[in-house]
Design an enzyme around this catalytic site. Structure first.
Site, PDB file in Angstrom:
ATOM      1  N   ASN A  42       0.569 -19.104  14.278  1.00 29.11           N
ATOM      2  CA  ASN A  42      -0.354 -18.660  13.594  1.00 29.11           C
ATOM      3  C   ASN A  42      -1.798 -19.184  13.147  1.00 29.11           C
ATOM      4  O   ASN A  42      -1.587 -20.312  13.037  1.00 29.11           O
ATOM      5  CB  ASN A  42      -0.044 -17.722  12.455  1.00 29.11           C
ATOM      6  CG  ASN A  42       1.025 -18.559  11.508  1.00 29.11           C
ATOM      7  OD1 ASN A  42       1.488 -19.358  11.934  1.00 29.11           O
ATOM      8  ND2 ASN A  42       0.873 -18.164  10.230  1.00 29.11           N
ATOM      9  N   GLU A  44      -4.997 -18.747  10.676  1.00 29.63           N
ATOM     10  CA  GLU A  44      -5.399 -18.226   9.501  1.00 29.63           C
ATOM     11  C   GLU A  44      -7.059 -18.368   9.524  1.00 29.63           C
ATOM     12  O   GLU A  44      -7.535 -19.241  10.081  1.00 29.63           O
ATOM     13  CB  GLU A  44      -4.777 -18.418   8.536  1.00 29.63           C
ATOM     14  CG  GLU A  44      -3.239 -18.061   8.412  1.00 29.63           C
ATOM     15  CD  GLU A  44      -2.527 -18.010   7.134  1.00 29.63           C
ATOM     16  OE1 GLU A  44      -3.034 -18.668   6.307  1.00 29.63           O
ATOM     17  OE2 GLU A  44      -1.446 -17.358   7.125  1.00 29.63           O
ATOM     18  N   ASN A  45      -7.549 -17.570   8.613  1.00 26.57           N
ATOM     19  CA  ASN A  45      -9.026 -17.792   8.215  1.00 26.57           C
ATOM     20  C   ASN A  45      -9.280 -17.459   6.938  1.00 26.57           C
ATOM     21  O   ASN A  45      -8.547 -16.468   6.320  1.00 26.57           O
ATOM     22  CB  ASN A  45      -9.789 -16.674   9.325  1.00 26.57           C
ATOM     23  CG  ASN A  45     -11.249 -16.920   9.354  1.00 26.57           C
ATOM     24  OD1 ASN A  45     -12.084 -16.728   8.311  1.00 26.57           O
ATOM     25  ND2 ASN A  45     -11.699 -17.547  10.497  1.00 26.57           N
ATOM     26  N   ALA A  46     -10.447 -17.954   6.216  1.00 23.65           N
ATOM     27  CA  ALA A  46     -10.691 -17.942   5.020  1.00 23.65           C
ATOM     28  C   ALA A  46     -11.088 -16.260   4.702  1.00 23.65           C
ATOM     29  O   ALA A  46     -10.830 -15.775   3.586  1.00 23.65           O
ATOM     30  CB  ALA A  46     -12.045 -18.723   4.718  1.00 23.65           C
ATOM     31  N   TYR A  48      -9.345 -13.599   5.268  1.00 23.87           N
ATOM     32  CA  TYR A  48      -7.968 -13.286   5.709  1.00 23.87           C
ATOM     33  C   TYR A  48      -7.647 -12.326   6.851  1.00 23.87           C
ATOM     34  O   TYR A  48      -6.868 -12.553   7.314  1.00 23.87           O
ATOM     35  CB  TYR A  48      -7.249 -12.986   4.310  1.00 23.87           C
ATOM     36  CG  TYR A  48      -7.391 -13.788   2.997  1.00 23.87           C
ATOM     37  CD1 TYR A  48      -7.510 -15.154   3.354  1.00 23.87           C
ATOM     38  CD2 TYR A  48      -6.799 -13.308   1.806  1.00 23.87           C
ATOM     39  CE1 TYR A  48      -7.661 -16.033   2.279  1.00 23.87           C
ATOM     40  CE2 TYR A  48      -6.866 -14.418   0.736  1.00 23.87           C
ATOM     41  CZ  TYR A  48      -7.218 -15.440   0.927  1.00 23.87           C
ATOM     42  OH  TYR A  48      -7.077 -16.418  -0.262  1.00 23.87           O
ATOM     43  N   GLU A  55       2.696 -14.767  17.725  1.00 17.73           N
ATOM     44  CA  GLU A  55       3.114 -13.963  19.076  1.00 17.73           C
ATOM     45  C   GLU A  55       1.621 -13.606  19.730  1.00 17.73           C
ATOM     46  O   GLU A  55       1.553 -13.728  20.951  1.00 17.73           O
ATOM     47  CB  GLU A  55       3.457 -12.620  18.720  1.00 17.73           C
ATOM     48  CG  GLU A  55       4.928 -12.955  18.129  1.00 17.73           C
ATOM     49  CD  GLU A  55       4.786 -12.892  16.411  1.00 17.73           C
ATOM     50  OE1 GLU A  55       3.839 -13.567  15.721  1.00 17.73           O
ATOM     51  OE2 GLU A  55       5.569 -12.181  15.836  1.00 17.73           O
ATOM     52  N   CYS A  82       6.019  -8.646  13.073  1.00 20.87           N
ATOM     53  CA  CYS A  82       5.195  -7.886  12.417  1.00 20.87           C
ATOM     54  C   CYS A  82       5.067  -6.568  13.201  1.00 20.87           C
ATOM     55  O   CYS A  82       5.184  -6.613  14.502  1.00 20.87           O
ATOM     56  CB  CYS A  82       4.047  -8.226  11.708  1.00 20.87           C
ATOM     57  SG  CYS A  82       2.731  -8.276  13.039  1.00 20.87           S
TER      58      CYS A  82
END
Ligand code: THU
Length: 124
Positions: A42, A44-46, A48, A55, A82
């Site tokens: 995964n 992520e980014n600021a 969100y 996956e 998810c």
């Protein structure tokens, strides 16, 4: 490569996750019919909602390398996939999905994970 070995590859990949916001590290390892293992984490980014699941990075990487839906046998994931990723697992046509869920290791087909799913046949 056994499902257990593939899950171990996903576990190792999870250490490379970029998840400074959730601190929830996820790894995915996909086995192709010709024996390749393609891994994803995964990212992520600021901002969100722009984060990407493990996956999707694994399958995006595989498709970028030339693999196509139907070329995949197993996807091993360090967490329960998810809802959106269940749709991806369907699209990519994996035979089975092995994942960790609360201390258990679960194996299910994409159809069991997402029954009555939306697919390209509904676009006709
Ligand atoms: N996550 C995945 O990478 N895959 C899933 O199927 C479940 C959730 C990630 C997204 C986010 O970076 C973190 O886990 C917490 O939701």
């Amino acid at each position: 490569m056994t499902d257990q070995e593939l899950l171990a590859a996903a576990d190792a990949a999870a250490a490379r996750a970029y998840a400074p916001y959730s601190n929830f590290h996820v790894g995915c390892a996909v086995l192709t019919r010709d024996g390749r293992v393609v891994e994803g984490v995964n990212v992520e980014n600021a901002a969100y909602p722009l984060g990407v699941c493990a996956e999707r990075t694994a399958f995006s990487r595989a498709v970028s390398e030339g693999f196509r839906p139907g070329d995949f046998v197993v996807a091993a994931i360090t967490a329960s996939p998810c809802g959106g990723c269940r749709q991806w697992l369907h699209e990519m046509g994996v035979e089975r999905v092995v994942f960790r869920n609360g201390g258990r290791v679960v194996t299910m087909t994409p159809n069991e994970l997402l029954p009555e799913s939306f697919d390209s046949s509904k676009l006709a």
